[in-house]
Design a protein around this motif. Structure first.
Motif, PDB file in Angstrom:
ATOM      1  N   ALA A 146       0.991  -1.389   0.113  1.00 27.79           N
ATOM      2  CA  ALA A 146       0.169   0.264  -0.048  1.00 27.79           C
ATOM      3  C   ALA A 146       0.760   1.533  -0.220  1.00 27.79           C
ATOM      4  O   ALA A 146       1.657   1.348   1.075  1.00 27.79           O
ATOM      5  N   SER A 147       0.902   2.175  -1.067  1.00 24.57           N
ATOM      6  CA  SER A 147       1.462   2.995  -0.881  1.00 24.57           C
ATOM      7  C   SER A 147       1.312   4.525  -2.106  1.00 24.57           C
ATOM      8  O   SER A 147       0.420   3.902  -2.707  1.00 24.57           O
ATOM      9  N   GLY A 148       1.723   4.816  -2.455  1.00 24.88           N
ATOM     10  CA  GLY A 148       1.017   6.612  -3.120  1.00 24.88           C
ATOM     11  C   GLY A 148       2.418   5.917  -4.574  1.00 24.88           C
ATOM     12  O   GLY A 148       2.819   4.885  -5.150  1.00 24.88           O
ATOM     13  N   ASN A 149       1.744   6.509  -5.638  1.00 23.79           N
ATOM     14  CA  ASN A 149       1.083   6.402  -6.898  1.00 23.79           C
ATOM     15  C   ASN A 149       3.587   7.468  -7.593  1.00 23.79           C
ATOM     16  O   ASN A 149       4.315   5.827  -8.256  1.00 23.79           O
ATOM     17  N   VAL A 150       3.682   7.584  -6.721  1.00 22.30           N
ATOM     18  CA  VAL A 150       5.304   8.017  -6.773  1.00 22.30           C
ATOM     19  C   VAL A 150       6.059   6.340  -6.883  1.00 22.30           C
ATOM     20  O   VAL A 150       6.927   6.332  -7.000  1.00 22.30           O
ATOM     21  N   VAL A 151       5.858   5.869  -5.009  1.00 19.61           N
ATOM     22  CA  VAL A 151       6.616   5.169  -5.001  1.00 19.61           C
ATOM     23  C   VAL A 151       6.479   4.086  -6.047  1.00 19.61           C
ATOM     24  O   VAL A 151       7.036   3.575  -6.374  1.00 19.61           O
ATOM     25  N   MET A 152       5.265   3.921  -6.504  1.00 17.30           N
ATOM     26  CA  MET A 152       4.819   2.576  -7.663  1.00 17.30           C
ATOM     27  C   MET A 152       5.278   2.603  -7.898  1.00 17.30           C
ATOM     28  O   MET A 152       6.060   1.820  -9.209  1.00 17.30           O
ATOM     29  N   VAL A 153       5.747   4.591  -9.378  1.00 12.61           N
ATOM     30  CA  VAL A 153       6.406   4.034 -10.526  1.00 12.61           C
ATOM     31  C   VAL A 153       7.932   3.508  -9.313  1.00 12.61           C
ATOM     32  O   VAL A 153       8.529   3.398 -11.263  1.00 12.61           O
ATOM     33  N   THR A 154       8.657   4.543  -8.887  1.00 11.14           N
ATOM     34  CA  THR A 154       9.292   4.104  -8.794  1.00 11.14           C
ATOM     35  C   THR A 154      10.172   2.277  -8.204  1.00 11.14           C
ATOM     36  O   THR A 154      10.642   1.832  -9.252  1.00 11.14           O
ATOM     37  N   ILE A 155       9.133   1.360  -7.560  1.00 10.41           N
ATOM     38  CA  ILE A 155       9.230  -0.037  -8.455  1.00 10.41           C
ATOM     39  C   ILE A 155       9.111  -0.715  -9.792  1.00 10.41           C
ATOM     40  O   ILE A 155       9.827  -1.168  -9.683  1.00 10.41           O
ATOM     41  N   SER A 156       8.240   0.284  -9.998  1.00  4.77           N
ATOM     42  CA  SER A 156       8.058  -0.078 -11.676  1.00  4.77           C
ATOM     43  C   SER A 156       8.995   0.190 -12.286  1.00  4.77           C
ATOM     44  O   SER A 156       9.555  -0.634 -13.129  1.00  4.77           O
ATOM     45  N   GLU A 157      10.047   1.399 -12.361  1.00  6.74           N
ATOM     46  CA  GLU A 157      11.395   1.361 -12.712  1.00  6.74           C
ATOM     47  C   GLU A 157      12.475   0.548 -12.297  1.00  6.74           C
ATOM     48  O   GLU A 157      13.240   0.238 -13.180  1.00  6.74           O
ATOM     49  N   ARG A 158      12.234   0.469 -11.044  1.00 11.13           N
ATOM     50  CA  ARG A 158      13.692  -0.388 -10.835  1.00 11.13           C
ATOM     51  C   ARG A 158      13.023  -1.687 -10.992  1.00 11.13           C
ATOM     52  O   ARG A 158      14.710  -2.651 -10.938  1.00 11.13           O
TER      53      ARG A 158
END
Length: 105
Positions: free
Chosen positions: A32-44
């Motif tokens: 559970a987190s915000g979209n900025v964190v989700m973008v970081t996870i997706s990029e990594r």
């Protein structure tokens, strides 16, 4: 006898996303987190891109201006209104947050 299902859930903040391996390695089932964190996870880890299951809320973002600065407030509002009107605010949201602006913005 039926086995009990196991589910691992973790909250990941913007500050901890660099240090918490679970979302990258499959050690957790849900985050559970915000979209900025989700973008970081997706990029990594493009092989484990998170999918949104449930939106808990739209978090507002504010631009702070000191009291007694009405000219600055007016200028900030003009810039934001122009960016919304010409589509550049939406374009930036899609580029950086990977989702459109809320319809009621």
């Amino acid at each position: 006898m039926r086995e009990k299902a196991s589910l691992t859930v973790r909250y990941v903040s913007e500050q901890s996303v660099r240090y918490v391996p679970g979302p990258y390695t499959g050690q957790v089932d849900l985050i559970a987190s915000g979209n900025v964190v989700m973008v970081t996870i997706s990029e990594r880890n493009p092989k484990r891109i998170p999918a949104m299951k449930l939106k808990l809320k739209d978090s507002p973002v504010y631009v702070g201006v000191n009291k007694g600065q009405p000219e600055l407030l007016d200028k900030v509002n003009q810039i934001l209104s122009a960016a919304k009107a010409d589509g550049s605010l939406e374009k930036n949201a899609l580029q950086w947050l990977k989702e459109p602006l809320p319809a009621d913005l």
